[in-house]
Design a protein around this motif. Sequence first.
Motif, mmCIF file in Angstrom:
data_model
loop_
_atom_site.group_PDB
_atom_site.id
_atom_site.type_symbol
_atom_site.label_atom_id
_atom_site.label_comp_id
_atom_site.label_asym_id
_atom_site.label_seq_id
_atom_site.Cartn_x
_atom_site.Cartn_y
_atom_site.Cartn_z
ATOM 1 N N LEU A 21 0.961 -1.387 -0.031
ATOM 2 C CA LEU A 21 0.000 0.089 0.066
ATOM 3 C C LEU A 21 0.828 1.187 0.023
ATOM 4 N N SER A 22 1.825 1.269 0.891
ATOM 5 C CA SER A 22 2.647 2.402 1.256
ATOM 6 C C SER A 22 3.497 2.816 -0.498
ATOM 7 N N LYS A 23 4.172 1.556 -0.757
ATOM 8 C CA LYS A 23 4.851 1.639 -2.026
ATOM 9 C C LYS A 23 3.872 2.327 -3.078
ATOM 10 N N SER A 24 2.739 1.745 -3.305
ATOM 11 C CA SER A 24 1.902 2.134 -4.440
ATOM 12 C C SER A 24 1.419 3.624 -4.118
ATOM 13 N N MET A 25 1.204 4.036 -2.927
ATOM 14 C CA MET A 25 0.973 5.500 -2.720
ATOM 15 C C MET A 25 2.079 6.474 -3.073
ATOM 16 N N GLY A 26 3.250 5.982 -2.748
ATOM 17 C CA GLY A 26 4.671 6.672 -2.947
ATOM 18 C C GLY A 26 4.650 6.855 -4.595
ATOM 19 N N GLU A 27 4.116 6.250 -5.413
ATOM 20 C CA GLU A 27 4.277 6.192 -6.609
ATOM 21 C C GLU A 27 3.159 7.376 -7.316
ATOM 22 N N LEU A 28 2.157 7.540 -6.357
ATOM 23 C CA LEU A 28 1.035 8.366 -6.799
ATOM 24 C C LEU A 28 1.367 9.554 -6.218
ATOM 25 N N VAL A 29 1.778 9.955 -5.193
ATOM 26 C CA VAL A 29 2.035 11.293 -4.356
ATOM 27 C C VAL A 29 3.594 11.298 -3.574
ATOM 28 N N SER A 30 3.730 12.569 -3.319
ATOM 29 C CA SER A 30 5.018 12.722 -2.592
ATOM 30 C C SER A 30 4.889 12.295 -0.980
ATOM 31 N N LEU A 31 5.456 11.229 -0.399
ATOM 32 C CA LEU A 31 5.076 10.791 1.026
ATOM 33 C C LEU A 31 6.334 11.116 1.782
ATOM 34 N N ASP A 32 5.763 11.445 2.883
ATOM 35 C CA ASP A 32 6.728 11.478 4.083
ATOM 36 C C ASP A 32 6.098 10.420 5.015
ATOM 37 N N GLN A 33 6.609 9.183 5.303
ATOM 38 C CA GLN A 33 5.925 8.256 6.001
ATOM 39 C C GLN A 33 6.709 7.556 7.073
ATOM 40 N N ILE A 34 6.069 7.260 8.214
ATOM 41 C CA ILE A 34 6.674 6.826 9.151
ATOM 42 C C ILE A 34 5.707 5.448 9.556
ATOM 43 N N TRP A 35 6.582 4.602 10.450
ATOM 44 C CA TRP A 35 5.949 3.298 10.953
ATOM 45 C C TRP A 35 5.984 3.373 12.447
ATOM 46 N N ALA A 36 4.848 2.796 12.691
ATOM 47 C CA ALA A 36 4.778 2.679 14.177
ATOM 48 C C ALA A 36 4.168 1.191 14.207
ATOM 49 N N SER A 37 4.921 0.455 15.225
ATOM 50 C CA SER A 37 4.650 -1.113 15.478
ATOM 51 C C SER A 37 3.654 -1.046 16.550
ATOM 52 N N SER A 38 3.056 -0.243 17.170
ATOM 53 C CA SER A 38 2.196 -0.356 18.390
ATOM 54 C C SER A 38 1.286 0.550 18.337
ATOM 55 N N ALA A 39 -0.011 0.353 18.981
ATOM 56 C CA ALA A 39 -0.752 1.527 19.192
ATOM 57 C C ALA A 39 -0.081 2.612 19.918
ATOM 58 N N ALA A 40 0.451 2.140 21.165
ATOM 59 C CA ALA A 40 1.125 3.036 21.980
ATOM 60 C C ALA A 40 2.297 4.110 21.373
ATOM 61 N N GLN A 41 2.758 3.377 20.577
ATOM 62 C CA GLN A 41 3.794 4.235 19.529
ATOM 63 C C GLN A 41 3.177 5.268 18.935
ATOM 64 N N SER A 42 2.156 4.656 18.025
ATOM 65 C CA SER A 42 1.514 5.571 17.201
ATOM 66 C C SER A 42 0.886 6.580 17.892
ATOM 67 N N LEU A 43 0.678 6.487 19.096
ATOM 68 C CA LEU A 43 -0.125 7.833 19.806
ATOM 69 C C LEU A 43 1.310 8.828 20.469
ATOM 70 N N VAL A 44 2.267 8.250 20.768
ATOM 71 C CA VAL A 44 3.614 9.012 21.016
ATOM 72 C C VAL A 44 3.717 9.902 19.805
ATOM 73 N N LEU A 45 3.927 9.109 18.415
ATOM 74 C CA LEU A 45 4.075 9.783 17.318
ATOM 75 C C LEU A 45 3.081 10.981 16.918
ATOM 76 N N ALA A 46 1.730 10.755 17.161
ATOM 77 C CA ALA A 46 0.833 11.639 16.807
ATOM 78 C C ALA A 46 0.759 13.036 17.720
ATOM 79 N N LYS A 47 1.450 12.839 18.860
ATOM 80 C CA LYS A 47 1.576 13.928 19.649
ATOM 81 C C LYS A 47 2.461 15.149 19.060
ATOM 82 N N ASP A 48 3.413 14.544 18.461
ATOM 83 C CA ASP A 48 4.559 15.627 18.034
ATOM 84 C C ASP A 48 4.320 16.026 16.674
ATOM 85 N N ARG A 49 3.551 15.567 15.727
ATOM 86 C CA ARG A 49 3.353 15.701 14.388
ATOM 87 C C ARG A 49 1.897 15.646 13.828
ATOM 88 N N LYS A 50 1.576 16.440 12.969
ATOM 89 C CA LYS A 50 0.325 16.070 12.142
ATOM 90 C C LYS A 50 0.289 15.443 11.051
#
Length: 127
Positions: A21-50
């Motif tokens: 999915l991410s590879k295909s999206m990257g072929e369509l639009v410019s992406l700045d992507q990050i991976w979170a391996s857990s729900a808790a990690q995603s919440l920490v990342l979402a605090k610091d960035r939109k």
Amino acid sequence: MAATKCNLMLVSQKEDELKPLSKSMGELVSLDQIWASSAAQSLVLAKDRKYQLIVIGAQLDADPKQLVAALVEMDAFAYTAVVSDEPEDDFHERFEGLGVLSQLPNGPGPQQAAELVRRLKAVAAIN
């Protein structure tokens, strides 16, 4: 007007689940992507960035609905997509009111990427 880079967070315990999915999206639009391996990690990342889009995989250590609710509470303007094999009506009832942009099938790939990009452009999250 310059194209907007899409800030994308992918949340899954198994990175391979969302790579096509991410590879295909990257072929369509410019992406700045990050991976979170857990729900808790995603919440920490979402605090610091939109993020314009947060994709929540099926391989997760938490209830996807609770995670979406927590993410939306942190940033009501972040769009979410959730991998789920629930019947469409059940999914929509379960996630009603949370503004989920899309339900994705297991193993999302190029077709789903194109649809997500189309929907993000339609809501002016990216151009």
